[in-house]
Design a protein around this motif. Structure first.
Motif, PDB file in Angstrom:
ATOM      1  N   LEU A  34       0.859  -1.182   0.000  1.00 22.89           N
ATOM      2  CA  LEU A  34       0.000   0.000   0.000  1.00 22.89           C
ATOM      3  C   LEU A  34       0.891   1.227   0.000  1.00 22.89           C
ATOM      4  CD1 LEU A  34      -2.724  -0.910   2.648  1.00 22.89           C
ATOM      5  CD2 LEU A  34      -2.866  -1.113   0.168  1.00 22.89           C
ATOM      6  N   GLU A  35       0.509   2.220  -0.771  1.00 27.75           N
ATOM      7  CA  GLU A  35       1.237   3.471  -0.825  1.00 27.75           C
ATOM      8  C   GLU A  35       0.543   4.455   0.106  1.00 27.75           C
ATOM      9  OE1 GLU A  35       3.385   5.916  -4.389  1.00 27.75           O
ATOM     10  OE2 GLU A  35       1.625   4.746  -4.865  1.00 27.75           O
ATOM     11  N   ILE A  36       1.319   5.282   0.782  1.00 25.49           N
ATOM     12  CA  ILE A  36       0.788   6.224   1.756  1.00 25.49           C
ATOM     13  C   ILE A  36       1.002   7.646   1.256  1.00 25.49           C
ATOM     14  CG2 ILE A  36       0.912   7.046   4.143  1.00 25.49           C
ATOM     15  CD1 ILE A  36       2.128   4.252   4.812  1.00 25.49           C
ATOM     16  N   ASN A  41      -4.434  17.409   6.368  1.00 26.77           N
ATOM     17  CA  ASN A  41      -4.496  16.637   7.610  1.00 26.77           C
ATOM     18  C   ASN A  41      -5.050  15.228   7.388  1.00 26.77           C
ATOM     19  OD1 ASN A  41      -7.105  17.377   7.066  1.00 26.77           O
ATOM     20  ND2 ASN A  41      -7.639  17.858   9.174  1.00 26.77           N
ATOM     21  N   ARG A  42      -4.985  14.715   6.162  1.00 26.87           N
ATOM     22  CA  ARG A  42      -5.510  13.383   5.858  1.00 26.87           C
ATOM     23  C   ARG A  42      -4.389  12.426   5.488  1.00 26.87           C
ATOM     24  NH1 ARG A  42     -10.975  14.487   2.387  1.00 26.87           N
ATOM     25  NH2 ARG A  42     -11.704  16.158   3.697  1.00 26.87           N
ATOM     26  N   ILE A  43      -4.565  11.175   5.850  1.00 30.64           N
ATOM     27  CA  ILE A  43      -3.676  10.100   5.422  1.00 30.64           C
ATOM     28  C   ILE A  43      -4.453   9.260   4.427  1.00 30.64           C
ATOM     29  CG2 ILE A  43      -2.386   8.051   6.134  1.00 30.64           C
ATOM     30  CD1 ILE A  43      -2.162   9.372   8.927  1.00 30.64           C
ATOM     31  N   ILE A  44      -3.873   9.038   3.264  1.00 27.88           N
ATOM     32  CA  ILE A  44      -4.548   8.300   2.208  1.00 27.88           C
ATOM     33  C   ILE A  44      -3.743   7.042   1.907  1.00 27.88           C
ATOM     34  CG2 ILE A  44      -5.312   8.353  -0.200  1.00 27.88           C
ATOM     35  CD1 ILE A  44      -5.360  11.515   0.219  1.00 27.88           C
ATOM     36  N   LEU A  45      -4.412   5.883   1.975  1.00 26.17           N
ATOM     37  CA  LEU A  45      -3.796   4.612   1.619  1.00 26.17           C
ATOM     38  C   LEU A  45      -4.300   4.211   0.244  1.00 26.17           C
ATOM     39  CD1 LEU A  45      -4.287   2.650   4.966  1.00 26.17           C
ATOM     40  CD2 LEU A  45      -2.249   3.843   4.187  1.00 26.17           C
TER      41      LEU A  45
END
Length: 81
Positions: A34-36, A41-45
């Protein structure tokens, strides 16, 4: 962005568990990379796909925004204009 309504706590090692239903919907299998990304203020996988979005070539790939495009496709796109 669509909310799933799922809330998970981060454990003492910084891990979270992705719900099985969500993994199935997103076709995420055990050991899939998975790429991060971060966006303010968001973390997206995102499931990691190192190849070009257009031709699936994995050589000379660069990012255009969040999309991966190989140099050959960039040249083809440039020649269209």
């Amino acid at each position: 962005m669509k909310s799933t309504g799922v809330v998970r706590k981060v454990d003492e090692l910084g891990r979270i568990v992705l719900p099985k239903a969500l993994r199935e919907i997103m076709d995420i299998q055990e050991k899939d990379p998975l790429e991060i990304f971060t966006d303010n203020n968001r973390i997206i996988l995102q499931k990691y796909h190192p190849a070009c979005e257009f031709c699936s070539n994995a050589d000379n790939v660069v990012y255009f925004g969040e999309k991966r495009i190989c140099r050959e496709c960039i040249d083809k796109i440039k020649s269209m204009f």
